[in-house]
Design a protein around this motif. Structure first.
Motif, mmCIF file in Angstrom:
data_model
loop_
_atom_site.group_PDB
_atom_site.id
_atom_site.type_symbol
_atom_site.label_atom_id
_atom_site.label_comp_id
_atom_site.label_asym_id
_atom_site.label_seq_id
_atom_site.Cartn_x
_atom_site.Cartn_y
_atom_site.Cartn_z
ATOM 1 N N ILE A 183 0.932 -1.204 -0.027
ATOM 2 C CA ILE A 183 0.025 0.047 -0.113
ATOM 3 C C ILE A 183 0.860 1.023 0.145
ATOM 4 O O ILE A 183 0.524 2.060 -0.695
ATOM 5 C CB ILE A 183 -0.959 0.000 1.076
ATOM 6 N N VAL A 184 1.961 1.157 0.897
ATOM 7 C CA VAL A 184 2.923 2.453 0.673
ATOM 8 C C VAL A 184 3.483 2.589 -0.609
ATOM 9 O O VAL A 184 3.417 3.736 -1.133
ATOM 10 C CB VAL A 184 4.177 2.036 1.667
ATOM 11 N N ALA A 185 3.651 1.558 -1.335
ATOM 12 C CA ALA A 185 4.246 1.673 -2.762
ATOM 13 C C ALA A 185 3.224 2.223 -3.655
ATOM 14 O O ALA A 185 3.687 2.878 -4.414
ATOM 15 C CB ALA A 185 4.536 0.256 -3.149
ATOM 16 N N MET A 186 2.093 1.784 -3.434
ATOM 17 C CA MET A 186 0.824 2.402 -4.249
ATOM 18 C C MET A 186 0.689 4.068 -3.960
ATOM 19 O O MET A 186 0.540 4.740 -4.855
ATOM 20 C CB MET A 186 -0.249 1.601 -3.889
ATOM 21 N N ILE A 187 0.901 4.224 -2.715
ATOM 22 C CA ILE A 187 0.979 5.541 -2.494
ATOM 23 C C ILE A 187 2.163 6.393 -3.127
ATOM 24 O O ILE A 187 1.717 7.492 -3.617
ATOM 25 C CB ILE A 187 0.819 5.987 -1.119
ATOM 26 N N LEU A 188 3.330 5.829 -3.064
ATOM 27 C CA LEU A 188 4.547 6.724 -3.527
ATOM 28 C C LEU A 188 4.451 6.558 -5.145
ATOM 29 O O LEU A 188 4.691 7.566 -5.498
ATOM 30 C CB LEU A 188 5.679 5.816 -3.127
ATOM 31 N N ASP A 189 3.720 5.585 -5.556
ATOM 32 C CA ASP A 189 3.560 5.612 -7.160
ATOM 33 C C ASP A 189 2.481 6.267 -7.765
ATOM 34 O O ASP A 189 2.184 6.318 -8.983
ATOM 35 C CB ASP A 189 3.414 3.919 -7.661
ATOM 36 N N GLY A 190 1.686 6.769 -6.834
ATOM 37 C CA GLY A 190 0.564 7.671 -7.223
ATOM 38 C C GLY A 190 -0.774 6.795 -7.606
ATOM 39 O O GLY A 190 -1.792 7.603 -8.099
ATOM 40 N N VAL A 191 -0.888 5.602 -7.349
ATOM 41 C CA VAL A 191 -1.852 4.799 -7.627
ATOM 42 C C VAL A 191 -3.103 5.005 -6.647
ATOM 43 O O VAL A 191 -4.296 5.199 -6.833
ATOM 44 C CB VAL A 191 -1.478 3.235 -7.617
ATOM 45 N N LEU A 192 -2.642 5.292 -5.429
ATOM 46 C CA LEU A 192 -3.624 5.797 -4.299
ATOM 47 C C LEU A 192 -3.156 7.411 -3.999
ATOM 48 O O LEU A 192 -2.051 7.503 -3.511
ATOM 49 C CB LEU A 192 -3.437 4.826 -3.001
ATOM 50 N N LYS A 193 -4.207 8.123 -4.013
ATOM 51 C CA LYS A 193 -4.109 9.382 -3.864
ATOM 52 C C LYS A 193 -4.483 10.012 -2.398
ATOM 53 O O LYS A 193 -5.611 9.362 -1.984
ATOM 54 C CB LYS A 193 -4.445 10.131 -4.958
ATOM 55 N N GLU A 194 -4.129 11.098 -1.883
ATOM 56 C CA GLU A 194 -4.918 11.761 -0.722
ATOM 57 C C GLU A 194 -6.405 11.657 -1.082
ATOM 58 O O GLU A 194 -6.896 12.033 -2.110
ATOM 59 C CB GLU A 194 -4.604 13.215 -0.658
ATOM 60 N N GLY A 195 -7.142 11.293 0.151
ATOM 61 C CA GLY A 195 -8.357 11.146 0.086
ATOM 62 C C GLY A 195 -8.912 10.070 -0.610
ATOM 63 O O GLY A 195 -10.191 9.485 -0.194
ATOM 64 N N ASP A 196 -8.267 9.024 -1.224
ATOM 65 C CA ASP A 196 -8.718 7.839 -1.917
ATOM 66 C C ASP A 196 -8.849 6.815 -0.671
ATOM 67 O O ASP A 196 -8.345 6.789 0.307
ATOM 68 C CB ASP A 196 -7.652 7.006 -2.704
ATOM 69 N N PRO A 197 -10.104 5.956 -0.667
ATOM 70 C CA PRO A 197 -10.318 4.961 0.210
ATOM 71 C C PRO A 197 -9.509 3.873 0.045
ATOM 72 O O PRO A 197 -9.174 3.389 -1.088
ATOM 73 C CB PRO A 197 -11.956 4.710 -0.076
ATOM 74 N N LEU A 198 -9.283 3.091 1.112
ATOM 75 C CA LEU A 198 -8.719 1.628 0.848
ATOM 76 C C LEU A 198 -9.700 0.669 0.766
ATOM 77 O O LEU A 198 -10.757 0.915 1.251
ATOM 78 C CB LEU A 198 -7.817 1.368 2.532
ATOM 79 N N PRO A 199 -9.233 -0.407 0.142
ATOM 80 C CA PRO A 199 -10.385 -1.437 -0.174
ATOM 81 C C PRO A 199 -10.601 -1.903 1.404
ATOM 82 O O PRO A 199 -9.758 -2.125 2.143
ATOM 83 C CB PRO A 199 -9.762 -2.708 -0.793
ATOM 84 N N SER A 200 -11.998 -2.353 1.640
ATOM 85 C CA SER A 200 -12.257 -2.849 2.713
ATOM 86 C C SER A 200 -11.453 -4.244 3.464
ATOM 87 O O SER A 200 -11.055 -4.918 2.449
ATOM 88 C CB SER A 200 -14.008 -2.937 2.814
ATOM 89 N N VAL A 201 -11.185 -4.155 4.592
ATOM 90 C CA VAL A 201 -10.982 -5.358 5.290
ATOM 91 C C VAL A 201 -11.312 -6.544 4.708
ATOM 92 O O VAL A 201 -10.717 -7.573 4.333
ATOM 93 C CB VAL A 201 -10.755 -5.181 6.710
ATOM 94 N N ARG A 202 -12.687 -6.721 4.790
ATOM 95 C CA ARG A 202 -13.190 -7.949 4.350
ATOM 96 C C ARG A 202 -13.000 -8.438 2.680
ATOM 97 O O ARG A 202 -12.856 -9.362 2.541
ATOM 98 C CB ARG A 202 -14.890 -7.698 4.494
#
Length: 131
Positions: free
Chosen positions: A20-39
């Motif tokens: 998930i950290v890599a996805m944030i650094l790569d810009g795949v996940l951006k500020e305000g984006d939701p993470l997929p649910s735990v389930r």
């Protein structure tokens, strides 16, 4: 989105956090984006929901994501900048010394490092000097 393969080198919750950290650094996940649910993550990747929750909790503890009651977890504002600062510090402290030692040991020049496909120059290749 997240690689399905897990390895035995470190706990799965840590691997999930790192991905998930890599996805944030790569810009795949951006500020305000939701993470997929735990389930969803637990079912999709066939891992225990407590494992997912532990990985997500690390992100909360690092102030990279926030929990919004009843809505899920979201990437915090400034998370990427915070990560970049930390990852740069970690790289310079943990990885760079080994890389720098290898560069010195191999006698590589800055030019060779910046242009790895360029042909060897006589000054950088002692064998070419002898010819």
């Amino acid at each position: 989105m997240i690689d399905r393969e897990w390895n035995d080198s470190q706990p799965i919750y840590r691997q999930l956090r790192d991905r998930i950290v890599a996805m944030i650094l790569d810009g795949v996940l951006k500020e305000g984006d939701p993470l997929p649910s735990v389930r969803h993550v637990a079912g999709e990747y066939r891992i225990n929901p407590l494992t997912v929750l532990k990985g997500y909790q690390q992100l909360v503890d690092e102030q990279l994501v926030e929990t919004r009651r009843g809505r899920g977890m979201f990437i915090n504002a400034g998370a990427r900048d915070l990560l970049l600062k930390g990852e740069r510090r970690k790289f310079l402290a943990e990885h760079w010394p080994r890389i720098q030692a290898s560069i010195r040991r191999l006698g590589l020049s800055a030019e060779e490092l910046l242009n790895p496909g360029a042909p060897d120059t006589p000054s950088s290749n002692p064998a070419k000097k002898e010819r």
